[in-house]
Enzyme design. Sequence first.
Site, PDB file in Angstrom:
ATOM      1  N   ASP A  25       9.501   0.560   4.923  1.00 16.87           N
ATOM      2  CA  ASP A  25      10.594  -0.026   5.705  1.00 16.87           C
ATOM      3  C   ASP A  25      11.419   1.042   6.415  1.00 16.87           C
ATOM      4  OD1 ASP A  25       9.580  -2.199   4.445  1.00 16.87           O
ATOM      5  OD2 ASP A  25      11.278  -2.515   3.108  1.00 16.87           O
ATOM      6  N   THR A  69       0.829  -1.208   0.000  1.00 13.90           N
ATOM      7  CA  THR A  69       0.000   0.000   0.000  1.00 13.90           C
ATOM      8  C   THR A  69       0.863   1.257   0.000  1.00 13.90           C
ATOM      9  OG1 THR A  69      -0.080  -0.363   2.381  1.00 13.90           O
ATOM     10  CG2 THR A  69      -2.044  -0.965   1.121  1.00 13.90           C
ATOM     11  N   ASP A  70       2.139   1.144   0.411  1.00 14.94           N
ATOM     12  CA  ASP A  70       2.932   2.372   0.600  1.00 14.94           C
ATOM     13  C   ASP A  70       3.171   3.119  -0.705  1.00 14.94           C
ATOM     14  OD1 ASP A  70       4.814   0.443  -0.254  1.00 14.94           O
ATOM     15  OD2 ASP A  70       6.371   1.074   1.151  1.00 14.94           O
ATOM     16  N   ALA A  86      15.096 -11.870   3.938  1.00 21.87           N
ATOM     17  CA  ALA A  86      13.977 -12.602   4.526  1.00 21.87           C
ATOM     18  C   ALA A  86      12.694 -11.779   4.544  1.00 21.87           C
ATOM     19  CB  ALA A  86      14.333 -13.034   5.950  1.00 21.87           C
ATOM     20  N   SER A 116      16.103  -5.818   5.983  1.00 25.16           N
ATOM     21  CA  SER A 116      17.524  -5.669   6.305  1.00 25.16           C
ATOM     22  C   SER A 116      18.118  -4.467   5.565  1.00 25.16           C
ATOM     23  CB  SER A 116      18.297  -6.950   5.968  1.00 25.16           C
ATOM     24  OG  SER A 116      18.138  -7.261   4.604  1.00 25.16           O
ATOM     25  N   TYR A 131       8.444  -7.219  -7.988  1.00 22.55           N
ATOM     26  CA  TYR A 131       8.015  -6.068  -7.193  1.00 22.55           C
ATOM     27  C   TYR A 131       7.723  -4.875  -8.123  1.00 22.55           C
ATOM     28  CZ  TYR A 131       8.045  -2.522  -3.499  1.00 22.55           C
ATOM     29  OH  TYR A 131       7.718  -1.514  -2.649  1.00 22.55           O
TER      30      TYR A 131
HETATM   31  C1  GAF Z   1       9.106  -3.987   0.467  1.00 21.06           C
HETATM   32  C2  GAF Z   1       9.257  -2.519   0.112  1.00 21.06           C
HETATM   33  F1  GAF Z   1      10.530  -2.102   0.389  1.00 21.06           F
HETATM   34  C3  GAF Z   1       8.254  -1.670   0.873  1.00 21.06           C
HETATM   35  O1  GAF Z   1       8.338  -0.336   0.415  1.00 21.06           O
HETATM   36  C4  GAF Z   1       6.837  -2.202   0.710  1.00 21.06           C
HETATM   37  O2  GAF Z   1       6.319  -1.896  -0.554  1.00 21.06           O
HETATM   38  C5  GAF Z   1       6.802  -3.708   0.981  1.00 21.06           C
HETATM   39  O3  GAF Z   1       7.779  -4.411   0.228  1.00 21.06           O
HETATM   40  C6  GAF Z   1       5.468  -4.313   0.683  1.00 21.06           C
HETATM   41  O4  GAF Z   1       4.516  -3.824   1.572  1.00 21.06           O
HETATM   42  O5  GAF Z   1       9.467  -4.226   1.783  1.00 21.06           O
END
Ligand code: GAF
Length: 394
Positions: free
Chosen positions: A185, A50-51, A136, A140, A237
Amino acid sequence: MSADGLPTDGLPTDDVAAARAHRAFTDRFGADPEGVWAAPGRVNVIGEHTDYNDGYVLPVALPHTTRAAVGRRTDGQIALASLQGDGAVVELGIDELAPGRPHGWAGYPAGVIEGLRERLAGGVSVLVDTDVPVGAGLSSSAALTCSVALALRDLVAPELTRIDLVELARRSENHFVGAPTGILDQSASLLCTTGHALFLDTRERRTEQVPLDLAAAGLELLVVDTGTSHTHADGGYGDRRRECEQAAARLGVPALRDVTDVAGLPVLDDDVLLRRARHIVTENARVLQVVAILRGATDPRAIGPVLTEGHVSLRDDFQISTVELDACVDAAVGAGAHGARMVGGGFGGSAVVLVDRDRAGLVADAVRERFAREGYAAPRTFDVLPSAGARRIP
Ligand code: GAF
């Protein structure tokens, strides 16, 4: 026990960790560091992918941290060493820093240094040490960038706020390393506090520390690291991110955050885009639902089923789960966990399980037995309580 009085599962205290990094820096560079800083990994309670859609997230910090011992230099060189690597020091002139140079793990701290290049003309040495499991899905990379960002803020850029550091660390990942992440993160690592989950509105950059006293409720988060690969710089991603942007464009909104009702989604005539959008819309609603439960005096066990719904959505609509993660969630819930879901970017990595403390061993055993039966490699498990964000140590 950590400085916060939390059980740390064999992790070093801040004092011990600081002394170890200090000593290693001195051995490697022949001078004392100016200090040691620690930044944690994270596990996200709810709010996945969602970020970068301007939505909501709710992470907690892990007790596991990355430590950076840092000292400025006068020769214009950057020197980067890691206690987890092969011992080689990565060294180059500060003027030679460029996206992809240096590459590998050193690119993460280098990207942060590059972001403050004009304040660091004399160069800087950094030695890092970590107990955040790498690859993981427990962040990290952010633990690494955020430990260095906080160190450099304290040393050369005291006017920067922690929110500014989130941006500095994110830019290092996006533009220097080339991983198109959002700010989940980095925000978790820099802004989380002990005993709380961080409710973050990634569009407004509004934060709220939501009390999450799992210990008082007889609960814990069991993290299961499946040991299967996971990396953000790989395609999956980025594909999801592009699909979400396409869905938002076709729906005529700036970001999927702006859609609050799935009833509006069927105008997307592409099944893949419809699924991606449905995950984001329902996931944002799940974050708000979990926050509402935690803000009330309700038993935190009530969030469990919402977490499991989140997993189903990541599996079926976002399509980023794996057979190992699905087996983990199924076995954990079957053995009496209140809820479970995969965490992080997906395509491998870890799951988080909400479980009664006195049942955690049984649930972990059930997951291990299921993995053995299915022929998957044995997972690593550890328990977590919401821990402290980045800090100078000791
Ligand atoms: C990874 C990304 F680094 C985060 O920004 C986020 O999108 C996540 O995946 C999924 O929620 O950790």
